[in-house]
Design a protein around this motif. Structure first.
Motif, PDB file in Angstrom:
ATOM      1  N   LEU A 148       0.876  -1.120   0.091  1.00  0.00           N
ATOM      2  CA  LEU A 148       0.058  -0.174   0.036  1.00  0.00           C
ATOM      3  C   LEU A 148       0.495   1.342  -0.078  1.00  0.00           C
ATOM      4  O   LEU A 148       0.572   2.183  -0.357  1.00  0.00           O
ATOM      5  N   ASP A 149       2.068   1.105   0.590  1.00  0.00           N
ATOM      6  CA  ASP A 149       2.505   1.833   0.645  1.00  0.00           C
ATOM      7  C   ASP A 149       2.879   2.608  -0.606  1.00  0.00           C
ATOM      8  O   ASP A 149       3.746   4.549  -0.704  1.00  0.00           O
ATOM      9  N   LYS A 150       3.663   1.684  -1.251  1.00  0.00           N
ATOM     10  CA  LYS A 150       4.789   2.120  -2.184  1.00  0.00           C
ATOM     11  C   LYS A 150       3.784   2.529  -3.796  1.00  0.00           C
ATOM     12  O   LYS A 150       3.585   3.322  -4.512  1.00  0.00           O
ATOM     13  N   VAL A 151       1.614   2.196  -4.095  1.00  0.00           N
ATOM     14  CA  VAL A 151       0.988   2.596  -4.654  1.00  0.00           C
ATOM     15  C   VAL A 151       1.093   4.108  -4.016  1.00  0.00           C
ATOM     16  O   VAL A 151       0.915   4.195  -4.982  1.00  0.00           O
ATOM     17  N   ASN A 152       0.924   4.566  -2.931  1.00  0.00           N
ATOM     18  CA  ASN A 152       0.751   5.844  -2.705  1.00  0.00           C
ATOM     19  C   ASN A 152       1.985   6.585  -2.545  1.00  0.00           C
ATOM     20  O   ASN A 152       1.306   7.606  -3.096  1.00  0.00           O
ATOM     21  N   GLN A 153       2.938   5.884  -2.969  1.00  0.00           N
ATOM     22  CA  GLN A 153       3.718   7.053  -3.139  1.00  0.00           C
ATOM     23  C   GLN A 153       3.932   7.341  -4.640  1.00  0.00           C
ATOM     24  O   GLN A 153       4.072   8.396  -5.419  1.00  0.00           O
ATOM     25  N   VAL A 154       2.972   6.215  -5.266  1.00  0.00           N
ATOM     26  CA  VAL A 154       2.642   6.452  -7.192  1.00  0.00           C
ATOM     27  C   VAL A 154       1.925   7.756  -7.142  1.00  0.00           C
ATOM     28  O   VAL A 154       1.845   8.709  -8.205  1.00  0.00           O
ATOM     29  N   LEU A 155       0.894   7.341  -6.545  1.00  0.00           N
ATOM     30  CA  LEU A 155      -0.270   8.227  -6.577  1.00  0.00           C
ATOM     31  C   LEU A 155      -0.064   9.494  -5.761  1.00  0.00           C
ATOM     32  O   LEU A 155      -0.398  10.818  -6.363  1.00  0.00           O
ATOM     33  N   GLY A 156       0.356   9.644  -5.270  1.00  0.00           N
ATOM     34  CA  GLY A 156       0.649  10.956  -4.907  1.00  0.00           C
ATOM     35  C   GLY A 156       1.002  11.591  -5.362  1.00  0.00           C
ATOM     36  O   GLY A 156       1.350  13.035  -5.795  1.00  0.00           O
ATOM     37  N   LEU A 157       2.222  11.509  -6.890  1.00  0.00           N
ATOM     38  CA  LEU A 157       2.916  12.756  -7.635  1.00  0.00           C
ATOM     39  C   LEU A 157       1.597  12.754  -8.188  1.00  0.00           C
ATOM     40  O   LEU A 157       1.578  14.246  -9.403  1.00  0.00           O
ATOM     41  N   PHE A 158       0.167  12.315  -8.154  1.00  0.00           N
ATOM     42  CA  PHE A 158      -1.001  13.333  -9.189  1.00  0.00           C
ATOM     43  C   PHE A 158      -1.994  13.455  -8.295  1.00  0.00           C
ATOM     44  O   PHE A 158      -2.948  14.134  -8.566  1.00  0.00           O
ATOM     45  N   GLY A 159      -1.257  13.808  -7.018  1.00  0.00           N
ATOM     46  CA  GLY A 159      -2.212  13.922  -6.249  1.00  0.00           C
ATOM     47  C   GLY A 159      -3.269  12.933  -5.585  1.00  0.00           C
ATOM     48  O   GLY A 159      -4.960  14.020  -4.755  1.00  0.00           O
ATOM     49  N   TYR A 160      -3.126  12.074  -5.673  1.00  0.00           N
ATOM     50  CA  TYR A 160      -4.118  10.780  -5.163  1.00  0.00           C
ATOM     51  C   TYR A 160      -3.776  10.182  -4.136  1.00  0.00           C
ATOM     52  O   TYR A 160      -2.636  10.047  -3.671  1.00  0.00           O
ATOM     53  N   GLU A 161      -4.734   9.733  -3.398  1.00  0.00           N
ATOM     54  CA  GLU A 161      -3.885   8.507  -3.145  1.00  0.00           C
ATOM     55  C   GLU A 161      -4.883   7.214  -2.131  1.00  0.00           C
ATOM     56  O   GLU A 161      -6.521   7.242  -2.946  1.00  0.00           O
ATOM     57  N   MET A 162      -4.701   5.997  -1.761  1.00  0.00           N
ATOM     58  CA  MET A 162      -5.466   5.143  -1.556  1.00  0.00           C
ATOM     59  C   MET A 162      -6.272   5.260  -0.456  1.00  0.00           C
ATOM     60  O   MET A 162      -6.289   5.501   0.591  1.00  0.00           O
ATOM     61  N   GLY A 163      -7.688   5.090  -0.311  1.00  0.00           N
ATOM     62  CA  GLY A 163      -8.493   5.510   0.071  1.00  0.00           C
ATOM     63  C   GLY A 163     -10.040   4.166  -0.224  1.00  0.00           C
ATOM     64  O   GLY A 163      -9.836   3.552  -1.257  1.00  0.00           O
ATOM     65  N   PRO A 164     -10.368   3.482   1.469  1.00  0.00           N
ATOM     66  CA  PRO A 164     -12.001   2.784   1.135  1.00  0.00           C
ATOM     67  C   PRO A 164     -13.156   3.504   0.059  1.00  0.00           C
ATOM     68  O   PRO A 164     -13.048   4.888   0.314  1.00  0.00           O
ATOM     69  N   VAL A 165     -13.361   2.719  -0.630  1.00  0.00           N
ATOM     70  CA  VAL A 165     -14.841   3.514  -1.590  1.00  0.00           C
ATOM     71  C   VAL A 165     -15.473   2.991  -2.139  1.00  0.00           C
ATOM     72  O   VAL A 165     -15.099   1.012  -1.965  1.00  0.00           O
ATOM     73  N   GLU A 166     -16.695   3.030  -2.112  1.00  0.00           N
ATOM     74  CA  GLU A 166     -17.719   1.921  -2.143  1.00  0.00           C
ATOM     75  C   GLU A 166     -17.366   1.039  -3.287  1.00  0.00           C
ATOM     76  O   GLU A 166     -17.536   1.256  -4.512  1.00  0.00           O
TER      77      GLU A 166
END
Lengths: 68, 68
Positions: free
Chosen positions: B44-62
């Motif tokens: 998860l933290d690695k995915v977030n490192q990537v998404l962070g560059l685009f202004g996103y992060e992983m979070g719970p969605v329906e």
DNA sequence: CTTTTTTATACCCTAAATGGTATAAATAGT
DNA sequence: ACTATTTATACCATTTAGGGTATAAAAAAG
């Protein structure tokens, strides 16, 4: 709202103990605890196994937008 | 929209190659490729490192709700 | 308070995720 | 067509996440 708080809240609403939720989700108790304690290096598929029980999954969301 | 498609699309918009994005995000090239190919057992933290560059992060969605 | 239940911490062990690299395949450019 | 660039696949080595368990702490119930 953080992922750990999200899980803690959902678990409270369903009145499950950590061992019960872990078993239902098919993850180890150790993992569920680390999840609720905000560990960052969790495996995405395991997190999804837990969120799935609540009808959720992990996906990209805009940062610093607080959902509710 | 899947996480892998999300990353591929964002990367296309920013016109970055996989090696460039990997380096900017501070993750290995191997990881970025597995991410774009839909591997489920990512950290998860690695995915977030990537998404962070685009202004996103992983979070719970329906679940089953398609964003866009 | 005491007892029971729940949650947190601390170990060990195995499987596998990640990084790196080298090669192959595919795509884009001329 | 050919060439350059990008992406995919395959391997090895290191690190570590996750499961399990046992104990300790904390919270809830009596």
């Amino acid at each position: 709202m953080s992922l750990s708080d999200f899980v803690k809240e959902k678990r409270a609403l369903t009145k499950l103990t950590q061992p019960e939720l872990a078993e239902k989700a098919g993850v180890g108790l150790r993992f569920l605890r680390e999840l609720e304690q905000g560990k960052a290096t969790l495996r995405l598929d395991k997190v999804n196994q837990v969120l799935g029980l609540f009808g959720y999954e992990m996906g990209p969301v805009e940062r610093d937008r607080n959902l509710l």
